[in-house]
Design a protein around this motif. Sequence first.
Motif, PDB file in Angstrom:
ATOM      1  N   MET A   1      59.786  -8.723  65.975  1.00  0.00           N
ATOM      2  CA  MET A   1      59.835  -7.488  66.729  1.00  0.00           C
ATOM      3  C   MET A   1      60.854  -6.563  66.066  1.00  0.00           C
ATOM      4  O   MET A   1      61.973  -6.943  65.805  1.00  0.00           O
ATOM      5  N   ARG A   2      60.419  -5.366  65.802  1.00  0.00           N
ATOM      6  CA  ARG A   2      61.275  -4.401  65.120  1.00  0.00           C
ATOM      7  C   ARG A   2      61.725  -3.339  66.116  1.00  0.00           C
ATOM      8  O   ARG A   2      60.898  -2.710  66.781  1.00  0.00           O
ATOM      9  N   LEU A   3      63.028  -3.126  66.201  1.00  0.00           N
ATOM     10  CA  LEU A   3      63.600  -2.147  67.131  1.00  0.00           C
ATOM     11  C   LEU A   3      64.368  -1.087  66.362  1.00  0.00           C
ATOM     12  O   LEU A   3      65.010  -1.387  65.356  1.00  0.00           O
ATOM     13  N   THR A   4      64.307   0.146  66.864  1.00  0.00           N
ATOM     14  CA  THR A   4      65.067   1.222  66.246  1.00  0.00           C
ATOM     15  C   THR A   4      66.536   1.127  66.671  1.00  0.00           C
ATOM     16  O   THR A   4      66.881   0.426  67.624  1.00  0.00           O
ATOM     17  N   ASP A   5      67.381   1.863  65.966  1.00  0.00           N
ATOM     18  CA  ASP A   5      68.802   1.905  66.335  1.00  0.00           C
ATOM     19  C   ASP A   5      68.980   2.405  67.771  1.00  0.00           C
ATOM     20  O   ASP A   5      69.798   1.876  68.514  1.00  0.00           O
ATOM     21  N   ASN A   6      68.220   3.426  68.141  1.00  0.00           N
ATOM     22  CA  ASN A   6      68.351   3.982  69.491  1.00  0.00           C
ATOM     23  C   ASN A   6      67.868   3.002  70.552  1.00  0.00           C
ATOM     24  O   ASN A   6      68.455   2.913  71.628  1.00  0.00           O
ATOM     25  N   GLN A   7      66.823   2.257  70.265  1.00  0.00           N
ATOM     26  CA  GLN A   7      66.365   1.244  71.213  1.00  0.00           C
ATOM     27  C   GLN A   7      67.434   0.168  71.398  1.00  0.00           C
ATOM     28  O   GLN A   7      67.676  -0.297  72.504  1.00  0.00           O
ATOM     29  N   LEU A   8      68.096  -0.206  70.313  1.00  0.00           N
ATOM     30  CA  LEU A   8      69.179  -1.186  70.402  1.00  0.00           C
ATOM     31  C   LEU A   8      70.349  -0.650  71.217  1.00  0.00           C
ATOM     32  O   LEU A   8      70.986  -1.394  71.964  1.00  0.00           O
ATOM     33  N   LYS A   9      70.625   0.635  71.093  1.00  0.00           N
ATOM     34  CA  LYS A   9      71.696   1.254  71.890  1.00  0.00           C
ATOM     35  C   LYS A   9      71.356   1.180  73.378  1.00  0.00           C
ATOM     36  O   LYS A   9      72.220   0.870  74.205  1.00  0.00           O
ATOM     37  N   ILE A  10      70.113   1.465  73.710  1.00  0.00           N
ATOM     38  CA  ILE A  10      69.677   1.390  75.108  1.00  0.00           C
ATOM     39  C   ILE A  10      69.838  -0.035  75.621  1.00  0.00           C
ATOM     40  O   ILE A  10      70.389  -0.259  76.711  1.00  0.00           O
TER      41      ILE A  10
END
Length: 87
Positions: free
Chosen positions: A1-10
Amino acid sequence: MRLTDNQLKILKVLSDKNPDGTDVDLDQLLDRLAEEFDWVTTKAALQWSLRQLISMELVERMEKEIRRKRARRILKLSPLGIKVMGP
């Protein structure tokens, strides 16, 4: 699963919860992203990101609660989201 930096921040904010231990609502999430990560975004853009995280089954939308005299949607990590974020 690949997550963006912003998704990780959330996910990080949802994982940390509020200082009093309660789950985060949408407006608190917006405020904390701005404070902790200097990421200022619109509510609509944040909701789009949340829909993606919900579709990946990383975030759950909980029932509304009365907070600050208004009904607020509560968000929390799903069991999979907790596993992704680690201990």
